[in-house]
Structures are given as structure tokens and as C-alpha cells.
Design a protein around this motif. Structure first.
Motif, short mmCIF file in Angstrom:
data_model
loop_
_atom_site.label_atom_id
_atom_site.label_comp_id
_atom_site.label_asym_id
_atom_site.label_seq_id
_atom_site.Cartn_x
_atom_site.Cartn_y
_atom_site.Cartn_z
N ALA A 95 0.71 -1.24 0.25
CA ALA A 95 0.24 0.38 -0.11
C ALA A 95 1.03 1.21 0.04
O ALA A 95 0.29 1.86 -0.01
N LEU A 96 2.74 0.96 0.90
CA LEU A 96 2.63 2.49 0.76
C LEU A 96 3.57 2.82 -0.26
O LEU A 96 3.54 4.05 -1.14
N GLU A 127 2.20 1.57 -3.74
CA GLU A 127 1.31 1.86 -4.40
C GLU A 127 1.20 3.46 -4.52
O GLU A 127 0.57 4.05 -5.20
N LYS A 128 1.69 4.42 -3.05
CA LYS A 128 1.18 5.52 -2.59
C LYS A 128 2.35 6.51 -3.03
O LYS A 128 2.60 7.47 -3.04
N LEU A 145 -1.08 4.35 8.02
CA LEU A 145 -1.63 4.25 6.34
C LEU A 145 -1.88 5.64 6.48
O LEU A 145 -2.95 5.95 5.56
#
Length: 207
Positions: A93-94, A96-97, A204
Motif C-alpha cells: 500500500a505504501l 502504491e502511494k 496508512l
């Protein structure tokens, strides 16, 4: 704007603290040394732990330390069993950001590598550093300062995820905001942290 997250390993990415305490306690008992409940060593480093356990005899201290290291091979850390199941999801997720992911751990380098392999996150970690690679240990900020430099981050563009008071102090001393993962077992003094989070994925919310 946050551009990267630096994680402690033990107690955050993998629940090893109880394992370390039990393995060390069994070894020490054979030599007539007590570590109490071992909670005072959570987040500490090898040098500091052995100086506390054997404060007045440097020769004996080094002898026992080397003997204890041999047990690491005989009784290796079961990373697959102790791994926080949210690690890969959070790292993905990190990334992807567009954020950088770092690990700053007091553990030796090959154990950090073993953890990354068990979690299958080798390609998701931009940089990792062991306390062995630093002259000073947590709560000194050196490990976080080196991690930020390698990742081209600054205190205002990075955050840290820790669990122990020692680790929290190290990150704070480096000028970082610190999110402390609440332990599953026992109690740690995490009051100094910027925020206390219940689960790893909660970080997140802050990026």
C-alpha cells in the motif's frame, strides 16, 4: 508531505520479543544468571544487554556472548510463525502511494534479510539498516539519521513505526513523528510516541 516510512523490526514487523526473552533466559539459566522477566531488554541491542547482564567481568561477558550466538543457529527465529500478517499488505500500500519503505532495526543484518524473505517483501523495501552498522545504538538517533540519509528523506518527510520506549526515543531524537504499535502481550511505556496504533495497517492513516 510524507514521502517515506521507516519501520523497526522486532515487535513491529515480527513478534520476536517473547522468543528472544525465552531463548536468552534458557541459556542464562544454565550459567546461573537471571534476567528477571526480560522486559527491560525489549528494544535494546546486544551490547547493552550483555553489559547489563554481566556488568563487572568483561572476559566472562564476551565468552558468554559468543556462546549464546551459537544458539542462534541451533534455535533460529521462526519468522514464518511470528511474522505480523499485515506486513506485505502495508508495504504494498505504501509503494502504491509512491512512498519509500525503510527498516531500521537493532537486529543483525542477516536476520532482517530473513524476515524480509519470510514476508516476501524484498522488492518492496528500499533500504534497511542494522544497529550493527551504527556506532551508537537506540535511543541514539544515528540509525534513523542514516536511514533517512540513504532514503533521501528528512524528519518532516518521514515517519517511524516503533514499539519499545528505546526505539521511540531514537526516532523522536531524530526529529521524526513516531507511531507506536501497541504490543499484543504485556505493557510497554509508549506515552512519548506521537500516536499509539492498534494494528500495523493503522499507519496508512497517517500517510
Amino acid at each position: 508531505m510524507i514521502q517515506g516510512v521507516i519501520f523497526d523490526m522486532d515487535g513491529v514487523l515480527v513478534d520476536t520479543e517473547t522468543f528472544y526473552t525465552e531463548r536468552r533466559g534458557i541459556f542464562l539459566a544454565k550459567h546461573g544468571i537471571s534476567q528477571g522477566d526480560g522486559s527491560q531488554f525489549v528494544g535494546s541491542n546486544e551490547k547493552a544487554i550483555w553489559e547489563a547482564l554481566v556488568p563487572d567481568d568483561e572476559i566472562l561477558r564476551e565468552k558468554l556472548k559468543l556462546e549464546y550466538r551459537k544458539t542462534w543457529t541451533e534455535d533460529p527465529i521462526p519468522f514464518g510463525k511470528l511474522l505480523n500478517p499485515q506486513v506485505k499488505m502495508v508495504f504494498q500500500a505504501l509503494k502504491e502511494k509512491g512512498l519509500k519503505v525503510g527498516i531500521a532495526s537493532s537486529s543483525v543484518g542477516y536476520e532482517i534479510e530473513n524476515m524480509m524473505k519470510a514476508a516476501k517483501v524484498e522488492e518492496l523495501v528500499d533500504f534497511y539498516i542494522s544497529g550493527v552498522d551504527c556506532e551508537q545504538h537506540k535511543p541514539n538517533p544515528e540509525i534513523y539519521q542514516k536511514a533517512m540519509a540513504a532514503l533521501n528523506l528528512h524528519p518532516e518527510t518521514a515517519i517511524a513505526v516503533e514499539d519499545s520506549p528505546t526505539g521511540i526515543s531514537a526516532a523522536l531524537n531524530a526529529g521524526l513523528k513516531v507511531y507506536a504499535l501497541k504490543p499484543k502481550k504485556g505493557v510497554l511505556n509508549q506515552k512519548a510516541a506521537t500516536e499509539i496504533i492498534e494494528e500495523l495497517k493503522d499507519v496508512l492513516k497517517y500517510v
